[in-house]
Design an enzyme around this catalytic site. Sequence first.
Site, PDB file in Angstrom:
ATOM      1  CB  THR A   1      54.976  88.530  19.935  1.00 19.26           C
ATOM      2  OG1 THR A   1      55.355  87.444  20.799  1.00 19.26           O
ATOM      3  CG2 THR A   1      56.202  89.013  19.198  1.00 19.26           C
ATOM      4  CB  ALA A   2      50.917  91.162  17.691  1.00 21.37           C
TER       5      ALA A   2
ATOM      6  CE  LYS B   1      63.580  80.425  10.370  1.00 16.30           C
ATOM      7  NZ  LYS B   1      62.134  80.753  10.445  1.00 16.30           N
TER       8      LYS B   1
ATOM      9  CD  GLU C   1      59.560  79.694   3.576  1.00 15.88           C
ATOM     10  OE1 GLU C   1      60.372  80.256   4.329  1.00 15.88           O
ATOM     11  OE2 GLU C   1      59.898  78.956   2.635  1.00 15.88           O
TER      12      GLU C   1
END
Length: 528
Positions: free
Chosen positions: A15-16, A87, A363
């Site tokens: 993903t990065a 979300k 988080e």
Amino acid sequence: MHQAISNIIIVGGGTAGWITAGILAAEHNTDNGKLLTTPKLNITLIESPDIPPIGVGEGTWPSMRNTLTKIGISETQFIIECDASFKQGSRFINWHSELSAPHTPNNANDYLHPFSLPFAHQEIDLAPFWLAHQEEVSFALAVSSQDQLTQLGLAPKSISTPEYHFHNNYGYHLDAGKFSQLLMKHCTEKLGVNYISDHVVGINEHTNGDIKSVQCTQSGSVSGDLFVDCSGLKSLLLGKHYQEPFLSQKSVLFNDSALAIQIPYPEENSPIASCTLSTAQESGWIWDIGLPTRKGVGYVYSSEHASDQEAEKALLDYIGKDAYKRAKTEIRKLEIAPGYHQKCWRNNCIAIGMAAGFIEPLEASALALVEWSATTLAQQLPPNRASMELIATRVNNRYVQHWQQIIDFLKLHYVLSSRNNTPYWRDHQQTSSIPDSLQSQLEFWHYQVPCSQDIDHKDPLFPAASFQYVLYGMGFQTQKPTCIKPSMLQQAQTMFVENQKRTRSLSQTLPSNRELLDKVKQFGFPTL
């Protein structure tokens, strides 16, 4: 030194790597979503062919909507191909205490950190006015509609809402492996990114210490002007080659291990939670993320406070024996080295993602930090090598500020807890484990609610409202204001009522998370 930076090599996919490639290409090589005839940058991504994705980063922030818009991926396509759901924040369960939570309405032992900022936040800060009502209504319920809507399992928008628009702010839960595949396909087919599937086995330097090229098993030497390290925990360029010091945060945030598993729903039409569920355990916490076809569940814990066997038992107790029998995968062990490198940019190399640092996913800050890093690089790309040091210093300073705030904010969740039944929670509350910056803020917040002036840098990842949601969700006590202007009190009371009206209206009109996702697959969102 004055030759233009035009050849960028990204080492590592996932993903990065692919987000970085997509943002760079969209910023510099496209115009209104179309590839330029003569692109400014030559972007090449080198990815090892046999490294599987970690697959833990399944939660995003609302910023992902901007990222997907920028690189030109349709929201409908993204949701369908990445098994994504909506979300609206994170719900923390049993974090305050093991049973009930004093100083919260009805002694409730869960609270929501929603993505939407408090109602009318641009006009008035409602937190000081809520303090007088804290025994009657939770802070999140008083200032946001998302607390009630997520408890009802409702979506943040309807099928008639255009792509990436919303009634309530939202990010996504997604399948990280499928997301990487979508990004790779889009970047190579639409954005002109070059792709090399190969192993990087060596690094060649210029005399000034800059990286000249990387050596690959099959492709030989691959040269570039700027190198982006997205090699994950290996940190091949920044960590292994440059030996950039690593600042461990294990003395502050203890969690260094995780057990992860994917489990199907008991029924095809089971509800899909529209927030991440985070449930405190004796030596860590369990994440529970709902996708359309399955749930991702995992236990993040400290190996100094629990053995792998104890952690596995806690995870199995949470998901239940029947769910474990239906599991789509075996339990996987992941190791976390909590911390970050002292700098993310060294010479002509910048690290993005886990190559720069990683912390527990409490988080879901990992992907947000990737987005910030990639966007910052794209917007502040050095025109030449002579200007790189100035920009690198600026980026490194902001990078450290972000990491320090992330650490303080995550630690806040533990410090505020009244749990003291295990050494893990007692150790978290030891003053020696709490950063000085957080200690001073906590002392100050006894007398004044968190506000933007408490944050000493621009564009923080966590605004003051995030601190308000966590502090008051955990029952933190702030002294009530001694003097309130009648006009402001009336304005605040009006806003509280308006938020209630909005919540009632949305609760009657919004579909459930699953209902909306089913309609997306059938009809898709309208585009503007």
